[in-house]
Design a protein around this motif. Structure first.
Motif, PDB file in Angstrom:
ATOM      1  N   LYS A 180      67.480 105.366  37.577  1.00 38.43           N
ATOM      2  CA  LYS A 180      67.348 105.555  39.023  1.00 38.43           C
ATOM      3  C   LYS A 180      67.139 107.021  39.365  1.00 38.43           C
ATOM      4  CE  LYS A 180      69.544 104.651  43.480  1.00 38.43           C
ATOM      5  NZ  LYS A 180      70.703 104.057  44.185  1.00 38.43           N
ATOM      6  N   ASP A 181      67.967 107.902  38.817  1.00 34.87           N
ATOM      7  CA  ASP A 181      67.844 109.327  39.117  1.00 34.87           C
ATOM      8  C   ASP A 181      66.488 109.867  38.672  1.00 34.87           C
ATOM      9  OD1 ASP A 181      70.365 109.249  40.149  1.00 34.87           O
ATOM     10  OD2 ASP A 181      71.331 110.281  38.479  1.00 34.87           O
ATOM     11  N   LEU A 182      66.043 109.434  37.491  1.00 35.74           N
ATOM     12  CA  LEU A 182      64.757 109.891  36.975  1.00 35.74           C
ATOM     13  C   LEU A 182      63.613 109.463  37.881  1.00 35.74           C
ATOM     14  CD1 LEU A 182      63.193 111.173  34.528  1.00 35.74           C
ATOM     15  CD2 LEU A 182      63.012 108.851  33.642  1.00 35.74           C
ATOM     16  N   LEU A 183      63.602 108.191  38.250  1.00 34.76           N
ATOM     17  CA  LEU A 183      62.489 107.664  39.038  1.00 34.76           C
ATOM     18  C   LEU A 183      62.509 108.167  40.480  1.00 34.76           C
ATOM     19  CD1 LEU A 183      62.467 104.080  37.571  1.00 34.76           C
ATOM     20  CD2 LEU A 183      60.602 105.739  37.418  1.00 34.76           C
ATOM     21  N   VAL A 184      63.687 108.303  41.061  1.00 31.71           N
ATOM     22  CA  VAL A 184      63.778 108.860  42.415  1.00 31.71           C
ATOM     23  C   VAL A 184      63.221 110.281  42.426  1.00 31.71           C
ATOM     24  CG1 VAL A 184      65.386 109.667  44.183  1.00 31.71           C
ATOM     25  CG2 VAL A 184      65.652 107.381  43.208  1.00 31.71           C
ATOM     26  N   ALA A 185      63.520 111.054  41.377  1.00 29.35           N
ATOM     27  CA  ALA A 185      62.998 112.421  41.290  1.00 29.35           C
ATOM     28  C   ALA A 185      61.479 112.424  41.161  1.00 29.35           C
ATOM     29  CB  ALA A 185      63.635 113.141  40.102  1.00 29.35           C
ATOM     30  N   VAL A 186      60.939 111.525  40.335  1.00 27.52           N
ATOM     31  CA  VAL A 186      59.484 111.440  40.158  1.00 27.52           C
ATOM     32  C   VAL A 186      58.805 111.075  41.474  1.00 27.52           C
ATOM     33  CG1 VAL A 186      57.643 110.066  39.096  1.00 27.52           C
ATOM     34  CG2 VAL A 186      59.530 110.923  37.693  1.00 27.52           C
ATOM     35  N   ILE A 187      59.344 110.069  42.163  1.00 25.84           N
ATOM     36  CA  ILE A 187      58.760 109.619  43.430  1.00 25.84           C
ATOM     37  C   ILE A 187      58.799 110.735  44.475  1.00 25.84           C
ATOM     38  CG2 ILE A 187      59.131 108.040  45.375  1.00 25.84           C
ATOM     39  CD1 ILE A 187      60.060 105.964  43.245  1.00 25.84           C
ATOM     40  N   LYS A 188      59.926 111.461  44.521  1.00 27.58           N
ATOM     41  CA  LYS A 188      60.060 112.551  45.487  1.00 27.58           C
ATOM     42  C   LYS A 188      59.104 113.696  45.167  1.00 27.58           C
ATOM     43  CE  LYS A 188      63.502 115.617  47.579  1.00 27.58           C
ATOM     44  NZ  LYS A 188      64.942 116.008  47.603  1.00 27.58           N
ATOM     45  N   GLU A 189      59.021 114.062  43.878  1.00 26.75           N
ATOM     46  CA  GLU A 189      58.157 115.174  43.481  1.00 26.75           C
ATOM     47  C   GLU A 189      56.690 114.886  43.779  1.00 26.75           C
ATOM     48  OE1 GLU A 189      58.984 115.877  39.376  1.00 26.75           O
ATOM     49  OE2 GLU A 189      61.087 116.375  39.749  1.00 26.75           O
ATOM     50  N   HIS A 190      56.293 113.610  43.674  1.00 28.28           N
ATOM     51  CA  HIS A 190      54.890 113.248  43.890  1.00 28.28           C
ATOM     52  C   HIS A 190      54.643 112.680  45.287  1.00 28.28           C
ATOM     53  CE1 HIS A 190      54.988 113.637  39.508  1.00 28.28           C
ATOM     54  NE2 HIS A 190      53.683 113.807  39.578  1.00 28.28           N
ATOM     55  N   GLN A 191      55.689 112.722  46.126  1.00 27.76           N
ATOM     56  CA  GLN A 191      55.577 112.315  47.532  1.00 27.76           C
ATOM     57  C   GLN A 191      54.955 110.920  47.672  1.00 27.76           C
ATOM     58  OE1 GLN A 191      53.373 115.649  49.219  1.00 27.76           O
ATOM     59  NE2 GLN A 191      55.271 116.778  49.588  1.00 27.76           N
ATOM     60  N   THR A 210      51.534 102.405  35.301  1.00 25.11           N
ATOM     61  CA  THR A 210      51.192 101.045  35.716  1.00 25.11           C
ATOM     62  C   THR A 210      51.744 100.711  37.093  1.00 25.11           C
ATOM     63  OG1 THR A 210      51.162 100.310  33.411  1.00 25.11           O
ATOM     64  CG2 THR A 210      51.390  98.602  35.093  1.00 25.11           C
ATOM     65  N   GLN A 211      52.997 101.075  37.342  1.00 23.18           N
ATOM     66  CA  GLN A 211      53.670 100.665  38.568  1.00 23.18           C
ATOM     67  C   GLN A 211      53.466 101.634  39.736  1.00 23.18           C
ATOM     68  OE1 GLN A 211      55.377  97.725  38.846  1.00 23.18           O
ATOM     69  NE2 GLN A 211      54.852  97.205  36.737  1.00 23.18           N
ATOM     70  N   LEU A 212      53.319 102.929  39.435  1.00 23.48           N
ATOM     71  CA  LEU A 212      53.244 103.935  40.499  1.00 23.48           C
ATOM     72  C   LEU A 212      51.939 104.727  40.497  1.00 23.48           C
ATOM     73  CD1 LEU A 212      56.873 105.391  40.210  1.00 23.48           C
ATOM     74  CD2 LEU A 212      56.043 103.703  41.864  1.00 23.48           C
ATOM     75  N   ASN A 213      51.115 104.510  39.477  1.00 22.75           N
ATOM     76  CA  ASN A 213      49.840 105.223  39.343  1.00 22.75           C
ATOM     77  C   ASN A 213      50.038 106.742  39.309  1.00 22.75           C
ATOM     78  OD1 ASN A 213      47.050 105.269  38.984  1.00 22.75           O
ATOM     79  ND2 ASN A 213      46.664 105.561  41.175  1.00 22.75           N
ATOM     80  N   GLU A 243      59.003 101.491  48.219  1.00 23.92           N
ATOM     81  CA  GLU A 243      60.187 100.754  48.648  1.00 23.92           C
ATOM     82  C   GLU A 243      61.426 101.326  47.967  1.00 23.92           C
ATOM     83  OE1 GLU A 243      59.427  96.729  47.639  1.00 23.92           O
ATOM     84  OE2 GLU A 243      57.739  96.508  49.027  1.00 23.92           O
ATOM     85  N   ASP A 244      62.574 101.165  48.626  1.00 24.54           N
ATOM     86  CA  ASP A 244      63.807 101.758  48.116  1.00 24.54           C
ATOM     87  C   ASP A 244      64.182 101.242  46.733  1.00 24.54           C
ATOM     88  OD1 ASP A 244      64.041 103.240  50.408  1.00 24.54           O
ATOM     89  OD2 ASP A 244      65.486 101.891  51.375  1.00 24.54           O
ATOM     90  N   ASP A 245      63.863  99.981  46.444  1.00 23.49           N
ATOM     91  CA  ASP A 245      64.272  99.397  45.170  1.00 23.49           C
ATOM     92  C   ASP A 245      63.160  99.417  44.121  1.00 23.49           C
ATOM     93  OD1 ASP A 245      62.617  97.557  46.335  1.00 23.49           O
ATOM     94  OD2 ASP A 245      63.904  95.817  45.940  1.00 23.49           O
ATOM     95  N   ILE A 246      62.097 100.189  44.358  1.00 22.03           N
ATOM     96  CA  ILE A 246      61.001 100.230  43.391  1.00 22.03           C
ATOM     97  C   ILE A 246      61.477 100.762  42.045  1.00 22.03           C
ATOM     98  CG2 ILE A 246      60.246 102.538  44.086  1.00 22.03           C
ATOM     99  CD1 ILE A 246      58.015  99.606  42.886  1.00 22.03           C
ATOM    100  N   TRP A 247      62.477 101.637  42.067  1.00 23.65           N
ATOM    101  CA  TRP A 247      62.980 102.200  40.813  1.00 23.65           C
ATOM    102  C   TRP A 247      63.482 101.104  39.876  1.00 23.65           C
ATOM    103  CZ3 TRP A 247      67.797 101.483  38.843  1.00 23.65           C
ATOM    104  CH2 TRP A 247      68.783 100.999  39.717  1.00 23.65           C
ATOM    105  N   GLN A 248      64.109 100.052  40.446  1.00 26.19           N
ATOM    106  CA  GLN A 248      64.630  98.972  39.614  1.00 26.19           C
ATOM    107  C   GLN A 248      63.492  98.193  38.960  1.00 26.19           C
ATOM    108  OE1 GLN A 248      68.270  98.121  39.217  1.00 26.19           O
ATOM    109  NE2 GLN A 248      67.104  97.482  37.414  1.00 26.19           N
ATOM    110  N   LYS A 249      62.432  97.947  39.710  1.00 27.08           N
ATOM    111  CA  LYS A 249      61.272  97.238  39.170  1.00 27.08           C
ATOM    112  C   LYS A 249      60.633  98.025  38.029  1.00 27.08           C
ATOM    113  CE  LYS A 249      56.749  95.373  40.549  1.00 27.08           C
ATOM    114  NZ  LYS A 249      55.792  95.209  41.675  1.00 27.08           N
TER     115      LYS A 249
END
Length: 237
Positions: free
Chosen positions: A50-61, A30-33, A65-71
């Motif tokens: 945070k660690d989980l979501l930062v890894a997902v965002i990095k892996e999928h390039q 929903t949030q990152l497609n 925003e820096d605080d998207i993980w919190q949302k």
């Protein structure tokens, strides 16, 4: 008697990992497609949000925003608490009751938030058994870093040789070993092969209960006793 059993929460005490995985999938979609398979969350159990979501965002390039993980994390917690009916893993209540009755100090180290942990333990009727909780808000580094279990040892005032960890995921096992702890594993969410770095792997919690009861009865009053003395090698199969 200064002996402690350190538990992971989800998948060891609370039968919640499938719901965790499904709600993470929904929140990230929903949030990152991004579509993530369920197995990803089972293998990566123990990481904080945070660690989980930062890894997902990095892996999928993903450019986010820096605080998207919190949302995403807040939305995921909302989904989880709405969807999940708290229930224990089979044998969990019997195990904590047995260990508490024998005088073990009990603690939990988890990547979940304080709110989620307190709600799950309270609603399943086992909160009062635990003297210490380490949640995602308490640590700078999540599993597989040793900090969660190191902090739990400090709170319970026991040394590594006086404690033993029960885990169900490879990152948790890695964290326990890095904290110089013996770790038992239970195959509630991952296979024996995935958990092979644990000192012993059990198919259920009742098997762990029988093992610990037997060892405690054999060593009662032995001041030189330690969990490490039970194992000739660190990673016995």
């Amino acid at each position: 008697m200064n002996r402690a059993i350190l538990f992971d929460l989800d998948g060891v005490l609370i039968d919640s990992m499938r719901c965790h995985a499904r709600t993470w999938q929904e929140a990230i979609k929903t949030q990152l497609n991004i579509e993530i398979p369920e197995e990803y969350f089972l293998i990566n159990e123990g990481r904080n949000s945070k660690d989980l979501l930062v890894a997902v965002i990095k892996e999928h390039q993903i450019d986010a925003e820096d605080d998207i993980w919190q949302k995403v994390s807040d939305y995921r917690d909302h989904l989880f608490l709405e969807a999940f009916t708290p229930r224990l893993v089979n044998g969990a209540k019997e195990l904590v009751h047995l260990l508490h009755g024998f005088g073990y100090r009990l603690g939990v180290a988890t990547g979940s938030t304080q709110q989620v942990v307190e709600e799950l333990l309270s609603k399943t009727g086992i909160r009062d058994y635990f003297s210490a909780l380490v949640t995602s808000e308490d640590v700078q580094f999540s599993k597989p870093h040793p900090q969660p279990y190191q902090l739990l040892l400090q709170q319970l005032q026991v040394r590594p040789e006086q404690a033993l960890v029960i885990e169900n995921a490879p990152l948790g096992i890695e964290s326990a070993i890095a904290a110089n702890l013996i770790c038992l594993a239970v195959t509630t969410t991952n296979s024996h092969e995935v958990l092979a770095d644990a000192s012993l792997v059990f198919p259920n919690l009742s098997g762990i209960g029988k093992f610990l009861k037997k060892e405690l009865e054999k060593t009662m009053g032995n001041g030189a006793w330690s969990f490490k003395s039970l194992f000739e090698v660190r990673h016995a199969s």
